[in-house]
Design a protein around this motif. Structure first.
Motif, PDB file in Angstrom:
ATOM      1  N   TRP A 120      12.042   3.180   6.718  1.00  0.00           N
ATOM      2  CA  TRP A 120      11.466   2.151   7.590  1.00  0.00           C
ATOM      3  C   TRP A 120      10.603   1.178   6.795  1.00  0.00           C
ATOM      4  O   TRP A 120      10.706  -0.036   6.969  1.00  0.00           O
ATOM      5  N   PHE A 121       9.760   1.696   5.906  1.00  0.00           N
ATOM      6  CA  PHE A 121       8.940   0.823   5.075  1.00  0.00           C
ATOM      7  C   PHE A 121       9.815  -0.120   4.248  1.00  0.00           C
ATOM      8  O   PHE A 121       9.521  -1.308   4.106  1.00  0.00           O
ATOM      9  N   GLU A 122      10.890   0.410   3.693  1.00  0.00           N
ATOM     10  CA  GLU A 122      11.705  -0.370   2.769  1.00  0.00           C
ATOM     11  C   GLU A 122      12.550  -1.417   3.478  1.00  0.00           C
ATOM     12  O   GLU A 122      12.719  -2.529   2.974  1.00  0.00           O
ATOM     13  N   HIS A 123      13.073  -1.085   4.644  1.00  0.00           N
ATOM     14  CA  HIS A 123      14.116  -1.929   5.244  1.00  0.00           C
ATOM     15  C   HIS A 123      13.762  -2.532   6.600  1.00  0.00           C
ATOM     16  O   HIS A 123      14.589  -3.253   7.176  1.00  0.00           O
ATOM     17  N   GLU A 124      12.547  -2.289   7.123  1.00  0.00           N
ATOM     18  CA  GLU A 124      12.284  -2.739   8.489  1.00  0.00           C
ATOM     19  C   GLU A 124      10.923  -3.388   8.686  1.00  0.00           C
ATOM     20  O   GLU A 124      10.823  -4.422   9.351  1.00  0.00           O
ATOM     21  N   LEU A 125       9.864  -2.810   8.143  1.00  0.00           N
ATOM     22  CA  LEU A 125       8.518  -3.293   8.388  1.00  0.00           C
ATOM     23  C   LEU A 125       8.360  -4.769   8.055  1.00  0.00           C
ATOM     24  O   LEU A 125       7.773  -5.530   8.831  1.00  0.00           O
ATOM     25  N   ARG A 126       8.882  -5.199   6.923  1.00  0.00           N
ATOM     26  CA  ARG A 126       8.737  -6.598   6.506  1.00  0.00           C
ATOM     27  C   ARG A 126       9.848  -7.485   7.047  1.00  0.00           C
ATOM     28  O   ARG A 126       9.695  -8.705   7.104  1.00  0.00           O
ATOM     29  N   GLN A 127      10.964  -6.885   7.449  1.00  0.00           N
ATOM     30  CA  GLN A 127      12.146  -7.669   7.788  1.00  0.00           C
ATOM     31  C   GLN A 127      12.268  -7.993   9.277  1.00  0.00           C
ATOM     32  O   GLN A 127      12.679  -9.104   9.641  1.00  0.00           O
TER      33      GLN A 127
ATOM     34  N   LEU B 263       0.833  -1.199   0.000  1.00  0.00           N
ATOM     35  CA  LEU B 263       0.000   0.000   0.000  1.00  0.00           C
ATOM     36  C   LEU B 263       0.869   1.251   0.000  1.00  0.00           C
ATOM     37  O   LEU B 263       0.552   2.243  -0.684  1.00  0.00           O
ATOM     38  N   HIS B 264       1.936   1.220   0.768  1.00  0.00           N
ATOM     39  CA  HIS B 264       2.879   2.337   0.771  1.00  0.00           C
ATOM     40  C   HIS B 264       3.434   2.586  -0.626  1.00  0.00           C
ATOM     41  O   HIS B 264       3.514   3.737  -1.078  1.00  0.00           O
ATOM     42  N   ARG B 265       3.793   1.539  -1.327  1.00  0.00           N
ATOM     43  CA  ARG B 265       4.342   1.694  -2.674  1.00  0.00           C
ATOM     44  C   ARG B 265       3.302   2.265  -3.638  1.00  0.00           C
ATOM     45  O   ARG B 265       3.631   3.041  -4.536  1.00  0.00           O
ATOM     46  N   ARG B 266       2.037   1.874  -3.452  1.00  0.00           N
ATOM     47  CA  ARG B 266       0.983   2.339  -4.359  1.00  0.00           C
ATOM     48  C   ARG B 266       0.499   3.747  -4.027  1.00  0.00           C
ATOM     49  O   ARG B 266       0.262   4.558  -4.918  1.00  0.00           O
TER      50      ARG B 266
ATOM     51  N   GLU C 240       1.016   7.888   4.126  1.00  0.00           N
ATOM     52  CA  GLU C 240      -0.091   8.212   5.020  1.00  0.00           C
ATOM     53  C   GLU C 240      -1.153   7.112   5.077  1.00  0.00           C
ATOM     54  O   GLU C 240      -1.510   6.653   6.170  1.00  0.00           O
ATOM     55  N   PRO C 241      -1.685   6.645   3.946  1.00  0.00           N
ATOM     56  CA  PRO C 241      -2.673   5.559   4.049  1.00  0.00           C
ATOM     57  C   PRO C 241      -2.073   4.272   4.583  1.00  0.00           C
ATOM     58  O   PRO C 241      -2.748   3.515   5.306  1.00  0.00           O
ATOM     59  N   ALA C 242      -0.809   4.018   4.264  1.00  0.00           N
ATOM     60  CA  ALA C 242      -0.169   2.805   4.763  1.00  0.00           C
ATOM     61  C   ALA C 242       0.004   2.861   6.271  1.00  0.00           C
ATOM     62  O   ALA C 242      -0.271   1.882   6.988  1.00  0.00           O
ATOM     63  N   MET C 243       0.437   4.009   6.794  1.00  0.00           N
ATOM     64  CA  MET C 243       0.604   4.135   8.240  1.00  0.00           C
ATOM     65  C   MET C 243      -0.733   4.075   8.952  1.00  0.00           C
ATOM     66  O   MET C 243      -0.838   3.525  10.050  1.00  0.00           O
ATOM     67  N   THR C 244      -1.780   4.620   8.341  1.00  0.00           N
ATOM     68  CA  THR C 244      -3.103   4.560   8.955  1.00  0.00           C
ATOM     69  C   THR C 244      -3.574   3.114   9.080  1.00  0.00           C
ATOM     70  O   THR C 244      -4.067   2.689  10.141  1.00  0.00           O
ATOM     71  N   LEU C 245      -3.439   2.348   8.018  1.00  0.00           N
ATOM     72  CA  LEU C 245      -3.821   0.932   8.065  1.00  0.00           C
ATOM     73  C   LEU C 245      -2.986   0.184   9.092  1.00  0.00           C
ATOM     74  O   LEU C 245      -3.525  -0.594   9.907  1.00  0.00           O
ATOM     75  N   PHE C 246      -1.695   0.398   9.096  1.00  0.00           N
ATOM     76  CA  PHE C 246      -0.787  -0.261  10.035  1.00  0.00           C
ATOM     77  C   PHE C 246      -1.170   0.068  11.470  1.00  0.00           C
ATOM     78  O   PHE C 246      -1.290  -0.825  12.323  1.00  0.00           O
ATOM     79  N   ARG C 247      -1.399   1.330  11.743  1.00  0.00           N
ATOM     80  CA  ARG C 247      -1.726   1.792  13.101  1.00  0.00           C
ATOM     81  C   ARG C 247      -3.042   1.186  13.582  1.00  0.00           C
ATOM     82  O   ARG C 247      -3.122   0.669  14.700  1.00  0.00           O
ATOM     83  N   GLU C 248      -4.063   1.222  12.735  1.00  0.00           N
ATOM     84  CA  GLU C 248      -5.399   0.823  13.183  1.00  0.00           C
ATOM     85  C   GLU C 248      -5.549  -0.686  13.338  1.00  0.00           C
ATOM     86  O   GLU C 248      -6.344  -1.139  14.166  1.00  0.00           O
ATOM     87  N   ARG C 249      -4.780  -1.455  12.596  1.00  0.00           N
ATOM     88  CA  ARG C 249      -4.859  -2.909  12.712  1.00  0.00           C
ATOM     89  C   ARG C 249      -3.925  -3.475  13.770  1.00  0.00           C
ATOM     90  O   ARG C 249      -4.184  -4.557  14.315  1.00  0.00           O
ATOM     91  N   THR C 250      -2.851  -2.788  14.074  1.00  0.00           N
ATOM     92  CA  THR C 250      -1.786  -3.375  14.889  1.00  0.00           C
ATOM     93  C   THR C 250      -1.817  -2.922  16.339  1.00  0.00           C
ATOM     94  O   THR C 250      -1.437  -3.689  17.227  1.00  0.00           O
TER      95      THR C 250
END
Length: 260
Positions: free
Chosen positions: A182-189, A143-146, A150-160
């Motif tokens: 952070w999105f590129e090198h940490e969230l998934r890793q 979602l961040h890439r698309r 802001e929308p990616a952090m909102t989804l992350f915050r509200e679900r997690t």
């Protein structure tokens, strides 16, 4: 302003107060400033060291980076900072992915740590639905890439995280460069990174896992409880939620000191 040259980066750090060394390792957004409020309540007891992790804000990268070993490198940076300050072994507090760094630090460099407080590490592989969370973090990244941060952090915050945290997270200072890193090198890793449970168990007496009481039922709380069970350690419950050290700093600091 103080800096420490480490392989591939220049770390920005600050120290405050006097007493035993207490190193605070941040998760997102990777900067020392998130600990500004809680630091002032710890300096009566400790020399508090805070720093920007490499690649964030004032800790500039120098040369090529081995991103396949980034967690190991993050842990080594913390070890080098403790040694540079010359007051180790240190009490180490890490929040969120900073707690994952702290766990890696203890597994690889146990002599650097006197006590480790991993606060709500997102070690979701320890959960029965851990794979679901790993897939979700990949969805947030996509979602961040698309659509941008802001929308990616909102989804992350509200679900997690618990609703208690949402307002503070939503109003946090925005830094798109830090968010992108952070999105590129940490969230998934970092959430699925393998833990060396055997090494951690060998030093379990130094570990005090901790959670925010408002986070109960959310993944980082439950993952920390699972970690405590694996290590045979009781979990300390502190005031607030995932970012209680910001939202309720005085009470959080008092409970943190008591937990030691």
């Amino acid at each position: 302003m103080s800096t420490l040259e480490v392989p591939g980066a220049r770390l920005y750090y600050e120290t405050h107060g006097r007493g035993p060394l207490f190193l605070l390792i941040t998760g997102a957004p990777g900067v020392a400033d998130v600990y500004r409020a809680v630091t002032q309540h710890l300096t009566a007891h400790f020399t508090v060291a805070v720093y920007d992790r490499r690649g964030f804000s004032r800790s500039l990268l120098e040369g090529s980076q081995d991103y396949d070993r980034r967690l190991e490198t993050d842990a080594d940076d913390a070890r080098r900072l403790i040694e540079h300050l010359g007051a180790g072994p240190a009490i180490v507090f890490g929040a969120s992915s900073g707690a994952v760094v702290g766990l890696e630090l203890l597994a690889r460099h146990p002599s650097a740590i006197r006590t480790l407080i991993p606060y709500e590490p997102p070690v979701t592989r320890l959960l029965s639905d851990g794979d679901t969370w790993v897939r979700f973090f990949s969805e947030v990244y996509d979602l961040h890439r698309r659509s941008g941060p802001e929308p990616a952090m909102t989804l992350f915050r509200e679900r997690t995280f618990a609703p208690y945290d949402h307002r503070y997270m939503a109003n946090a200072p925005r830094n798109d460069a830090n968010a992108a890193y952070w999105f590129e090198h940490e969230l998934r890793q970092y959430p699925p990174a393998p833990l060396d449970l055997a090494s951690l168990a060998a030093h379990a007496g130094r570990v005090t896992p901790a959670v925010g009481r408002e986070s109960r039922g959310h993944p980082c709380y439950e993952a920390t409880v699972a970690l405590g069970m694996r290590l045979g350690r009781d979990v300390a419950e502190l005031p607030g939620g995932h970012i209680g050290f910001i939202a309720d700093a005085p009470a959080f600091a008092a409970a943190l000191v008591k937990s030691l």
